[in-house]
Design a protein around this motif. Structure first.
Motif, PDB file in Angstrom:
ATOM      1  N   ASN A  18       0.825  -1.214   0.000  1.00 49.14           N
ATOM      2  CA  ASN A  18       0.000   0.000   0.000  1.00 49.14           C
ATOM      3  C   ASN A  18       0.855   1.259   0.000  1.00 49.14           C
ATOM      4  O   ASN A  18       0.527   2.257  -0.663  1.00 49.14           O
ATOM      5  CB  ASN A  18      -0.911   0.015   1.236  1.00 49.14           C
ATOM      6  N   LEU A  19       1.960   1.220   0.749  1.00 44.96           N
ATOM      7  CA  LEU A  19       2.866   2.365   0.775  1.00 44.96           C
ATOM      8  C   LEU A  19       3.419   2.641  -0.624  1.00 44.96           C
ATOM      9  O   LEU A  19       3.442   3.794  -1.077  1.00 44.96           O
ATOM     10  CB  LEU A  19       4.011   2.088   1.744  1.00 44.96           C
ATOM     11  N   GLY A  20       3.838   1.581  -1.306  1.00 46.63           N
ATOM     12  CA  GLY A  20       4.334   1.759  -2.667  1.00 46.63           C
ATOM     13  C   GLY A  20       3.281   2.324  -3.595  1.00 46.63           C
ATOM     14  O   GLY A  20       3.561   3.183  -4.440  1.00 46.63           O
ATOM     15  N   THR A  21       2.042   1.848  -3.422  1.00 47.43           N
ATOM     16  CA  THR A  21       0.952   2.355  -4.256  1.00 47.43           C
ATOM     17  C   THR A  21       0.744   3.847  -4.037  1.00 47.43           C
ATOM     18  O   THR A  21       0.521   4.605  -4.993  1.00 47.43           O
ATOM     19  CB  THR A  21      -0.343   1.585  -3.946  1.00 47.43           C
ATOM     20  N   ARG A  22       0.821   4.302  -2.785  1.00 54.84           N
ATOM     21  CA  ARG A  22       0.637   5.728  -2.505  1.00 54.84           C
ATOM     22  C   ARG A  22       1.770   6.559  -3.103  1.00 54.84           C
ATOM     23  O   ARG A  22       1.558   7.694  -3.529  1.00 54.84           O
ATOM     24  CB  ARG A  22       0.567   5.963  -0.994  1.00 54.84           C
ATOM     25  N   ILE A  23       2.957   5.995  -3.122  1.00 58.52           N
ATOM     26  CA  ILE A  23       4.066   6.701  -3.779  1.00 58.52           C
ATOM     27  C   ILE A  23       3.765   6.874  -5.265  1.00 58.52           C
ATOM     28  O   ILE A  23       3.951   7.949  -5.839  1.00 58.52           O
ATOM     29  CB  ILE A  23       5.380   5.933  -3.573  1.00 58.52           C
ATOM     30  N   SER A  24       3.255   5.822  -5.899  1.00 56.65           N
ATOM     31  CA  SER A  24       2.975   5.903  -7.337  1.00 56.65           C
ATOM     32  C   SER A  24       1.793   6.816  -7.630  1.00 56.65           C
ATOM     33  O   SER A  24       1.711   7.388  -8.719  1.00 56.65           O
ATOM     34  CB  SER A  24       2.724   4.507  -7.909  1.00 56.65           C
ATOM     35  N   VAL A  25       0.855   6.949  -6.667  1.00 53.93           N
ATOM     36  CA  VAL A  25      -0.272   7.864  -6.865  1.00 53.93           C
ATOM     37  C   VAL A  25       0.227   9.287  -7.071  1.00 53.93           C
ATOM     38  O   VAL A  25      -0.376  10.081  -7.813  1.00 53.93           O
ATOM     39  CB  VAL A  25      -1.235   7.782  -5.658  1.00 53.93           C
ATOM     40  N   VAL A  26       1.347   9.622  -6.428  1.00 54.04           N
ATOM     41  CA  VAL A  26       1.962  10.940  -6.615  1.00 54.04           C
ATOM     42  C   VAL A  26       2.891  10.931  -7.825  1.00 54.04           C
ATOM     43  O   VAL A  26       2.879  11.861  -8.644  1.00 54.04           O
ATOM     44  CB  VAL A  26       2.750  11.344  -5.348  1.00 54.04           C
ATOM     45  N   ALA A  27       3.686   9.877  -7.966  1.00 47.81           N
ATOM     46  CA  ALA A  27       4.757   9.872  -8.963  1.00 47.81           C
ATOM     47  C   ALA A  27       4.245   9.739 -10.395  1.00 47.81           C
ATOM     48  O   ALA A  27       4.757  10.410 -11.299  1.00 47.81           O
ATOM     49  CB  ALA A  27       5.740   8.741  -8.653  1.00 47.81           C
ATOM     50  N   ILE A  28       3.252   8.885 -10.619  1.00 47.45           N
ATOM     51  CA  ILE A  28       2.825   8.643 -12.003  1.00 47.45           C
ATOM     52  C   ILE A  28       2.145   9.872 -12.619  1.00 47.45           C
ATOM     53  O   ILE A  28       2.459  10.254 -13.755  1.00 47.45           O
ATOM     54  CB  ILE A  28       1.944   7.385 -12.078  1.00 47.45           C
ATOM     55  N   PRO A  29       1.195  10.535 -11.927  1.00 44.86           N
ATOM     56  CA  PRO A  29       0.665  11.779 -12.518  1.00 44.86           C
ATOM     57  C   PRO A  29       1.761  12.812 -12.777  1.00 44.86           C
ATOM     58  O   PRO A  29       1.716  13.534 -13.786  1.00 44.86           O
ATOM     59  CB  PRO A  29      -0.320  12.277 -11.460  1.00 44.86           C
ATOM     60  N   TRP A  30       2.747  12.887 -11.882  1.00 48.69           N
ATOM     61  CA  TRP A  30       3.849  13.828 -12.091  1.00 48.69           C
ATOM     62  C   TRP A  30       4.657  13.433 -13.326  1.00 48.69           C
ATOM     63  O   TRP A  30       5.111  14.290 -14.085  1.00 48.69           O
ATOM     64  CB  TRP A  30       4.726  13.864 -10.848  1.00 48.69           C
ATOM     65  N   LEU A  31       4.838  12.130 -13.524  1.00 48.11           N
ATOM     66  CA  LEU A  31       5.527  11.648 -14.709  1.00 48.11           C
ATOM     67  C   LEU A  31       4.795  12.060 -15.982  1.00 48.11           C
ATOM     68  O   LEU A  31       5.409  12.537 -16.951  1.00 48.11           O
ATOM     69  CB  LEU A  31       5.648  10.116 -14.646  1.00 48.11           C
ATOM     70  N   VAL A  32       3.475  11.907 -15.972  1.00 47.35           N
ATOM     71  CA  VAL A  32       2.677  12.290 -17.147  1.00 47.35           C
ATOM     72  C   VAL A  32       2.765  13.792 -17.376  1.00 47.35           C
ATOM     73  O   VAL A  32       2.903  14.257 -18.519  1.00 47.35           O
ATOM     74  CB  VAL A  32       1.213  11.847 -16.953  1.00 47.35           C
ATOM     75  N   LEU A  33       2.693  14.565 -16.290  1.00 51.67           N
ATOM     76  CA  LEU A  33       2.760  16.016 -16.431  1.00 51.67           C
ATOM     77  C   LEU A  33       4.109  16.447 -16.991  1.00 51.67           C
ATOM     78  O   LEU A  33       4.185  17.329 -17.866  1.00 51.67           O
ATOM     79  CB  LEU A  33       2.512  16.675 -15.072  1.00 51.67           C
ATOM     80  N   GLU A  34       5.187  15.830 -16.508  1.00 52.78           N
ATOM     81  CA  GLU A  34       6.523  16.195 -16.984  1.00 52.78           C
ATOM     82  C   GLU A  34       6.743  15.817 -18.438  1.00 52.78           C
ATOM     83  O   GLU A  34       7.394  16.542 -19.187  1.00 52.78           O
ATOM     84  CB  GLU A  34       7.593  15.516 -16.116  1.00 52.78           C
ATOM     85  N   THR A  35       6.219  14.652 -18.835  1.00 56.68           N
ATOM     86  CA  THR A  35       6.502  14.148 -20.180  1.00 56.68           C
ATOM     87  C   THR A  35       5.513  14.640 -21.227  1.00 56.68           C
ATOM     88  O   THR A  35       5.842  14.678 -22.406  1.00 56.68           O
ATOM     89  CB  THR A  35       6.512  12.612 -20.187  1.00 56.68           C
ATOM     90  N   THR A  36       4.280  15.000 -20.819  1.00 52.13           N
ATOM     91  CA  THR A  36       3.281  15.428 -21.807  1.00 52.13           C
ATOM     92  C   THR A  36       2.765  16.835 -21.560  1.00 52.13           C
ATOM     93  O   THR A  36       2.287  17.483 -22.497  1.00 52.13           O
ATOM     94  CB  THR A  36       2.073  14.460 -21.812  1.00 52.13           C
ATOM     95  N   GLY A  37       2.784  17.306 -20.303  1.00 58.21           N
ATOM     96  CA  GLY A  37       2.232  18.616 -19.980  1.00 58.21           C
ATOM     97  C   GLY A  37       0.734  18.704 -20.137  1.00 58.21           C
ATOM     98  O   GLY A  37       0.173  19.802 -20.208  1.00 58.21           O
ATOM     99  N   SER A  38       0.042  17.550 -20.176  1.00 64.04           N
ATOM    100  CA  SER A  38      -1.389  17.533 -20.474  1.00 64.04           C
ATOM    101  C   SER A  38      -2.202  17.083 -19.266  1.00 64.04           C
ATOM    102  O   SER A  38      -2.096  15.914 -18.843  1.00 64.04           O
ATOM    103  CB  SER A  38      -1.666  16.580 -21.650  1.00 64.04           C
ATOM    104  N   PRO A  39      -3.051  17.942 -18.691  1.00 67.56           N
ATOM    105  CA  PRO A  39      -3.952  17.515 -17.616  1.00 67.56           C
ATOM    106  C   PRO A  39      -4.925  16.431 -18.074  1.00 67.56           C
ATOM    107  O   PRO A  39      -5.301  15.558 -17.289  1.00 67.56           O
ATOM    108  CB  PRO A  39      -4.697  18.807 -17.235  1.00 67.56           C
ATOM    109  N   THR A  40      -5.342  16.498 -19.334  1.00 69.16           N
ATOM    110  CA  THR A  40      -6.258  15.481 -19.852  1.00 69.16           C
ATOM    111  C   THR A  40      -5.623  14.107 -19.804  1.00 69.16           C
ATOM    112  O   THR A  40      -6.255  13.112 -19.415  1.00 69.16           O
ATOM    113  CB  THR A  40      -6.655  15.818 -21.300  1.00 69.16           C
ATOM    114  N   ARG A  41      -4.351  14.032 -20.178  1.00 62.45           N
ATOM    115  CA  ARG A  41      -3.669  12.739 -20.141  1.00 62.45           C
ATOM    116  C   ARG A  41      -3.442  12.267 -18.709  1.00 62.45           C
ATOM    117  O   ARG A  41      -3.422  11.056 -18.452  1.00 62.45           O
ATOM    118  CB  ARG A  41      -2.350  12.829 -20.906  1.00 62.45           C
ATOM    119  N   MET A  42      -3.280  13.204 -17.791  1.00 61.72           N
ATOM    120  CA  MET A  42      -3.196  12.809 -16.381  1.00 61.72           C
ATOM    121  C   MET A  42      -4.482  12.114 -15.948  1.00 61.72           C
ATOM    122  O   MET A  42      -4.452  11.078 -15.257  1.00 61.72           O
ATOM    123  CB  MET A  42      -2.949  14.034 -15.498  1.00 61.72           C
ATOM    124  N   GLY A  43      -5.623  12.650 -16.358  1.00 63.79           N
ATOM    125  CA  GLY A  43      -6.902  12.032 -16.034  1.00 63.79           C
ATOM    126  C   GLY A  43      -7.063  10.675 -16.684  1.00 63.79           C
ATOM    127  O   GLY A  43      -7.602   9.739 -16.084  1.00 63.79           O
TER     128      GLY A  43
END
Length: 407
Positions: A18-43
């Motif tokens: 569960n701890l790892g999952t919570r880390i990814s809840v923050v990290a993966i949207p940030w990854l999408v934002l950094e690589t695409t800059g698209s809020p739609t793709r984050m969703g």
């Protein structure tokens, strides 16, 4: 291994994943934002993980019964570790590949969470730990892990970088697989699930819930409670903070106070839960957790008043999940536990996406304060009133066999 140590290992392994999952809840949207800059793709990425999670929680359980619950847990956690390790390479693999990988990870995590929870009951029985005490302690620890994991995720991105933060998530799944594979002994069930065709086995789980009125009512009101809770977090509380306080720090303060109340409630309920009347406490917890918080937001601009009510609401919610978990363990026959727990998890989570839509729609149509008043009443009607028409005694002991519907 000592039975209590085995139980602690199992719960600790689950909390670690569960701890790892919570880390990814923050990290993966940030990854999408950094690589695409698209809020739609984050969703899109968030949806790509959530939908498979809900589906696999229910639909993959017959295969888990056939393959073996403990073995399924080890295999899916190992596969989750591999999937998350590849997600770290997503900037080079493309957005489409990232969507597929996140969907696979969500599906694996859905069935992994369910089967580990099925393992809790026999481990608790071997250790002599009352189920209500286990479910309450676990709920409190899981809430704490959610808070800590979200904070840790942000810090790890800053300290070690985005890619390494996702690798740490992958490592938590790998360690979880090793702990359960090496330290949790396989236990043959006293009443093994019959080998049935997939659809027949799945229908058996749905058939049980359909005929157990008490358990089905508990699941429906918890789903409704999740709906109002998610609407609050996604829409109502941020808007109230914006209109009344004008400071986004107030949003975090309200969420933190609610979590603090829930943690205190879990501590109290872990100690006292075995001596309290379950049905009455379940209804009281739901009544305290939803409607008073919405009424405080609707009727008061005083932050202290809202914080006090929010804290008490957090204490109320602390009894709900443990009592539901204990009811699932106690009422559901052993042969159906994997399927019914999986279906129950999906039913309880159904309220989350609906809540986000409800929050936005209600404010657009009624305005914030009127929406809060109307939804406070609706919350009471949908979460507490159904329990008044449900028998407090068990309709059927967990040992009674339930016939699967004909194929």
């Amino acid at each position: 291994m000592n039975p209590r140590r085995e139980l602690y290992t199992l719960v600790g392994a689950d909390l670690l994943s569960n701890l790892g999952t919570r880390i990814s809840v923050v990290a993966i949207p940030w990854l999408v934002l950094e690589t695409t800059g698209s809020p739609t793709r984050m969703g899109l990425v968030a949806a790509a993980e959530t939908l498979p999670y809900m589906l696999s929680s229910a639909l993959a359980t017959p295969w888990a019964d056939r393959f073996g619950v403990r073995r399924t847990s080890v295999v899916v956690d190992a596969a989750s570790a591999a999937a998350m390790a590849v997600v770290a390479l997503a900037p080079w693999l493309g957005f489409g590949t990232l969507l597929v990988l996140v969907a696979v990870a969500g599906g694996l995590r859905g069935i992994g969470d369910r089967v580990k929870h099925v393992l809790f009951k026999p481990a608790a029985e071997r250790a002599g730990v009352p189920l209500i005490r286990l479910t309450s302690a676990y709920d409190g620890l899981a809430r704490g892990m959610t808070l800590f994991g979200a904070v840790l995720g942000g810090l790890l991105i800053d300290w070690v970088g985005l890619t390494r933060a996702i690798w740490i998530d992958a490592a938590t799944f790998a360690v979880c697989a090793l702990l359960i594979g090496l330290l949790v002994r396989p236990q043959a069930p006293a009443h093994p699930a019959p080998r049935e065709r997939y659809l027949r086995a799945l229908r058996g789980g749905f058939a049980y819930l359909r005929t157990d009125r008490t358990l089905l009512t508990m699941l429906i009101v918890v789903s409704a409670s999740n709906m109002f809770a998610n609407a609050s977090v996604a829409v109502w509380i941020p808007l109230w903070v914006s209109e009344v306080l004008g400071d986004p720090a107030g949003f975090g303060l309200l969420l933190g106070v609610f979590s603090a109340g829930a943690l205190l409630g879990n501590l109290l309920f872990t100690v006292l839960g075995t001596r309290l009347p379950g049905q009455a406490v379940f209804a009281l917890g739901l009544a305290l957790s939803g409607t008073p918080r919405l009424l405080a937001l609707a009727l008061s601009d005083d932050l202290v008043v809202v914080l006090v009510v929010t804290f008490l609401s957090g204490i109320g919610i602390a009894a709900v999940n443990p009592l539901l978990g204990a009811a699932l363990y106690q009422r559901v026959p052993e042969t159906l536990q994997t399927r019914v727990l999986g279906i129950s998890g999906s039913v309880a989570f159904l309220g989350l996406p609906v809540g986000a839509l409800l929050g936005g729609w209600s404010v657009a149509v009624l305005g914030l304060h009127r929406a809060l008043l109307v939804m406070a009443v609706a919350c009471l009607v949908l979460t507490v009133v159904p329990l008044l028409f449900t028998r407090s005694s068990t309709d059927r002991p967990a040992s009674e066999p339930v016939a699967a519907t004909p194929a």
